[in-house]
Design an enzyme around this catalytic site. Structure first.
Site, short mmCIF file in Angstrom:
data_model
loop_
_atom_site.label_atom_id
_atom_site.label_comp_id
_atom_site.label_asym_id
_atom_site.label_seq_id
_atom_site.Cartn_x
_atom_site.Cartn_y
_atom_site.Cartn_z
N GLU A 1 3.99 7.99 6.45
CA GLU A 1 2.89 8.95 6.42
C GLU A 1 2.69 9.60 7.79
O GLU A 1 2.37 10.79 7.88
CB GLU A 1 1.61 8.25 5.97
CG GLU A 1 1.66 7.81 4.51
CD GLU A 1 0.40 7.09 4.09
OE1 GLU A 1 -0.42 7.71 3.37
OE2 GLU A 1 0.21 5.92 4.50
N GLU B 1 3.75 1.19 -1.29
CA GLU B 1 2.44 0.56 -1.46
C GLU B 1 2.15 0.11 -2.89
O GLU B 1 1.36 -0.81 -3.11
CB GLU B 1 1.34 1.52 -0.99
CG GLU B 1 1.19 1.65 0.50
CD GLU B 1 2.08 2.74 1.09
OE1 GLU B 1 1.81 3.18 2.21
OE2 GLU B 1 3.05 3.15 0.42
#
Length: 259
Positions: A117, A137
């Protein structure tokens, strides 16, 4: 810059500052302390009057960042703490995107979860031939709160789904092919290449660089972060996330029940 940080180191003795994510013994995993420190360092560089570009890389030889400190997620107590943590992450990604300084990611190894990210938030991404990118995730019952927002714009919806839903890991060549990476370099040449790109930017007119970055980013919708904040906070409260974190720390497969 003389400020002492615990999670990062900053070298700013020229027009191109270099920030190292500095927990190599933990593959530069991102703790709760990282997020405000990164924002503070960036704000100081912006105010310095001498920095024209920033390179963000990882300390050590294995990882840019292996992602968030998962054990730390499990220690967040209550909805308010979980929401505050997610908000701090989103503010940091926004600080990178909205900085008047171009930020160049030099991805020297694993860029997983929050590390991937961070690369998505940067303006340009150079990667070592050894680099690998993932947003896994869902394996602990979560989604990458910023990656799900910015991934589609950077590399398209389907590649983002491939990474977020299926947990697919991209090597450097594939990441370049889908637009996540702009240039792949030999491992030992990565930082020099990234600094050279920063120096090329530093020779350009500063106001033109600032306006150019802002105009290119003009379609970024900040309102969408509110949905991400609430959605990820909700997931953090579920039994599946508690199970995912426990399974990760206990090094066993999770047993998800959809609740």
């Amino acid at each position: 810059m003389t400020t002492e940080y615990t999670e990062i180191t900053v070298k700013d003795d020229g027009p191109v500052a270099v920030i190292h994510l500095d927990r190599p013994e933990k593959l530069n995993a991102l703790t709760e302390a990282f997020w405000p420190q990164m924002r503070d360092a960036l704000a100081r560089l912006e105010a310095s009057g001498t920095t024209r570009a920033v390179v963000l890389t990882g300390a050590g030889d294995k990882a840019f960042s292996a992602g968030g400190d998962i054990a730390g997620f499990g220690e967040l107590d209550g909805t308010a703490a979980k929401r505050a943590f997610q908000a701090a992450c989103l503010r940091t990604f926004a600080a990178i995107e909205e900085s008047p300084l171009p930020v160049i990611a030099a991805v020297n190894g694993y860029a997983f979860g929050g590390g991937c990210e961070l690369a998505l938030a940067c303006d340009l991404v150079l990667a070592s031939e050894r680099a690998a990118f993932a947003m896994p995730e869902s394996g602990i019952g979560l989604v990458p709160g910023f990656g799900v927002l910015r991934g589609p714009a950077v590399m398209g919806r389907h590649w983002t789904k491939w990474m977020v839903l299926a947990g697919e890991r991209l090597d450097a060549a594939t990441a370049e092919r889908v637009g996540l990476v702009q240039k792949v370099t030999p491992h030992d040449a990565l930082l020099d290449e990234a600094v050279a790109v920063g120096e090329r930017i530093a020779r350009a007119a500063p106001l033109a660089v600032r306006v150019g970055k802002a105009m290119i980013n003009r379609g970024v919708d900040r309102g969408e972060t509110g949905y991400s904040l609430e959605a990820v906070t909700m997931l953090q409260e579920t039994a599946d996330t508690a199970e995912g974190i426990a399974a990760f720390t206990e090094k066993r497969p999770p047993r998800f029940e959809g609740r």
